[in-house]
Design a protein around this motif. Structure first.
Motif, PDB file in Angstrom:
ATOM      1  N   ILE A  64       0.832  -1.202   0.000  1.00  0.00           N
ATOM      2  CA  ILE A  64       0.000   0.000   0.000  1.00  0.00           C
ATOM      3  C   ILE A  64       0.868   1.254   0.000  1.00  0.00           C
ATOM      4  N   LEU A  65       1.924   1.238   0.816  1.00  0.00           N
ATOM      5  CA  LEU A  65       2.818   2.387   0.871  1.00  0.00           C
ATOM      6  C   LEU A  65       3.558   2.594  -0.440  1.00  0.00           C
ATOM      7  N   THR A  68       0.989   3.872  -3.128  1.00  0.00           N
ATOM      8  CA  THR A  68       0.524   5.227  -2.828  1.00  0.00           C
ATOM      9  C   THR A  68       1.708   6.173  -2.906  1.00  0.00           C
ATOM     10  N   VAL A  72      -0.837  10.034  -6.642  1.00  0.00           N
ATOM     11  CA  VAL A  72      -1.963  10.666  -5.954  1.00  0.00           C
ATOM     12  C   VAL A  72      -2.104  12.131  -6.349  1.00  0.00           C
ATOM     13  N   THR A 217       5.236   9.119   2.810  1.00  0.00           N
ATOM     14  CA  THR A 217       4.016   8.664   2.155  1.00  0.00           C
ATOM     15  C   THR A 217       2.784   9.013   2.978  1.00  0.00           C
ATOM     16  N   MET A 221      -0.127  11.766   1.845  1.00  0.00           N
ATOM     17  CA  MET A 221      -1.546  11.454   1.748  1.00  0.00           C
ATOM     18  C   MET A 221      -2.375  12.366   2.644  1.00  0.00           C
ATOM     19  N   TYR A 225      -5.237  15.056   1.186  1.00  0.00           N
ATOM     20  CA  TYR A 225      -6.627  15.059   1.668  1.00  0.00           C
ATOM     21  C   TYR A 225      -6.978  16.403   2.290  1.00  0.00           C
ATOM     22  N   ILE A 281      -0.677   3.160 -12.057  1.00  0.00           N
ATOM     23  CA  ILE A 281      -0.833   3.293 -10.609  1.00  0.00           C
ATOM     24  C   ILE A 281      -0.485   1.985  -9.901  1.00  0.00           C
ATOM     25  N   SER A 308      -4.423  -4.898  -1.179  1.00  0.00           N
ATOM     26  CA  SER A 308      -3.661  -3.657  -1.310  1.00  0.00           C
ATOM     27  C   SER A 308      -4.214  -2.789  -2.433  1.00  0.00           C
ATOM     28  N   VAL A 312      -5.889   1.039  -2.029  1.00  0.00           N
ATOM     29  CA  VAL A 312      -5.360   2.185  -2.775  1.00  0.00           C
ATOM     30  C   VAL A 312      -6.430   2.769  -3.687  1.00  0.00           C
ATOM     31  N   GLU A 315      -8.728   4.866  -1.638  1.00  0.00           N
ATOM     32  CA  GLU A 315      -8.066   6.124  -1.291  1.00  0.00           C
ATOM     33  C   GLU A 315      -8.120   7.103  -2.456  1.00  0.00           C
ATOM     34  N   PHE A 316      -7.806   6.609  -3.646  1.00  0.00           N
ATOM     35  CA  PHE A 316      -7.721   7.475  -4.813  1.00  0.00           C
ATOM     36  C   PHE A 316      -9.086   7.955  -5.286  1.00  0.00           C
TER      37      PHE A 316
END
Length: 352
Positions: A64-65, A68, A72, A217, A221, A225, A281, A308, A312, A315-316
């Motif tokens: 995930i890290l 991401t 983004v 990271t 993020m 946000y 991505i 994962s 992501v 999140e996106f």
């Protein structure tokens, strides 16, 4: 037999503690055997194949890290081409397609290792075991060019970000658009950082700076946000009569009518660009054999990857929706460029 041997060594060790006069060559040998036995007992609690490996949960967090990243900052701008519906669908479609590739790579690696044709440690190993020497060369060349492209893309994005935060007002000696001179200077400056990898041990550098990547990271993020939702308060400053243009609406449900300047080929290239971005991505397939070799449970590679990718994508998609709601089809390519408050001259306001 192993249990009996361990028990006898423990009894011998206790006798040495009770009777120190036995300290001699025999005592030293017994002590060495006892310490070795304890190490064996400690490691015996885990299968040999899992010692030094990472768990599925840790692998999921690491993936995930790694996914991401800089993507983004530009993912919201992809909405300008395909609108409210198609863009999120393309995002999850990209995650699904990459998940299938992960499953294929995992199954192939399992079959190769079951046939005892060698262990798969790197992507080149995977290609060679699957396609022979030709596959090894093809993977080496293609992955090298892919990494070069990723480095160049990252440097360009870094130059954009630095020019937004710290604009340079120097004349570019090779001509071109004068308003773009600062970004070109930053691109030259950040390119020099690649020399570091020629002068240091990359392995030691990455090992020592691993925690920095995690912190950056998470902070990135959080700021994206924060900055995106923070623009909701400025949306009312934009006159609604200025939102929809003659050829391009402020929001579109499907393909934006203003994309490609009315030319079919340009429209196709813009749509193809968004599609490739959504695949890019989740572009970690080249690292899968190496990641798989570090896992305690290799069979969980596909499940970990799918989880994962889903995290992501969620999140996106939140950033994409909020960013498009605020900036619409007039938004910048880089979300940081839409957070300015000091625009002057021809670019007044956050929506410019």
């Amino acid at each position: 037999a192993s249990a009996a041997t361990s028990e006898s060594l423990r009894e011998a060790r206790m006798s040495l503690l009770v009777n120190p006069s036995q300290e001699g060559s025999r005592g030293n040998n017994l002590r060495t055997s006892f310490d070795t036995s304890l190490e064996a007992d400690t490691s015996a609690s885990l299968p040999a194949s899992q010692i030094g490996k990472i768990s599925s949960r840790m692998m999921c967090c690491n993936m995930i890290l790694s996914i991401t990243g800089s993507a983004v900052l530009g993912v919201g701008a992809q909405m300008k081409t395909l609108g409210w519906v198609i863009t999120p669908v393309m995002l999850f479609l990209g995650a699904g397609m990459t998940s299938e590739m992960v499953w294929l790579v995992g199954c192939t690696c399992d079959r190769i290792e079951e046939k005892r044709e060698g262990n798969i440690i790197s992507y080149q190993d995977f290609a060679e075991r699957s396609l022979g020497v030709l596959g090894w060369w093809a993977s080496a060349v293609s992955s090298t060019f892919a990494l070069v492209g990723m480095i160049i893309g990252g440097l360009v994005l870094e130059a954009d970000n630095l020019n937004i935060a710290f604009p340079l007002h120097l004349k570019w000696p090779f001509g071109g658009d004068t308003s773009d001179a600062g970004r070109k200077w930053w691109a030259l400056l950040v390119s020099v950082t690649t020399m570091v990898y020629c002068l240091v041990d990359v392995g030691s550098l990455l090992h020592g700076s691993g925690i920095i990547g995690i912190v950056l990271t998470v902070v990135c993020m959080f700021l994206v946000y924060w900055g995106t939702f923070g623009q909701l308060g400025s949306l009312g400053d934009f006159d609604t009569s200025c939102m929809d243009g003659v050829d391009m609406p402020y929001h579109s449900w499907g393909i934006n009518q203003g994309v490609g300047s009315g030319h079919s080929f340009s429209t196709f290239m813009d749509v193809f660009s968004v599609t490739s971005y959504m695949i890019f991505i989740f572009a970690i397939v080249v690292t899968l054999p190496t990641l798989r070799s570090t896992m305690a449970s290799k069979n969980s590679m596909t499940r970990v990857s799918v989880i994962s990718f889903l995290v992501v994508a969620l999140e996106f998609v939140i950033i994409m929706m909020i960013s498009y709601y605020i900036f619409g089809n007039l938004g910048p390519q880089n979300i940081l460029d839409g957070m300015r408050t000091d625009r002057q001259g021809a670019l007044p306001g956050w929506w410019g």
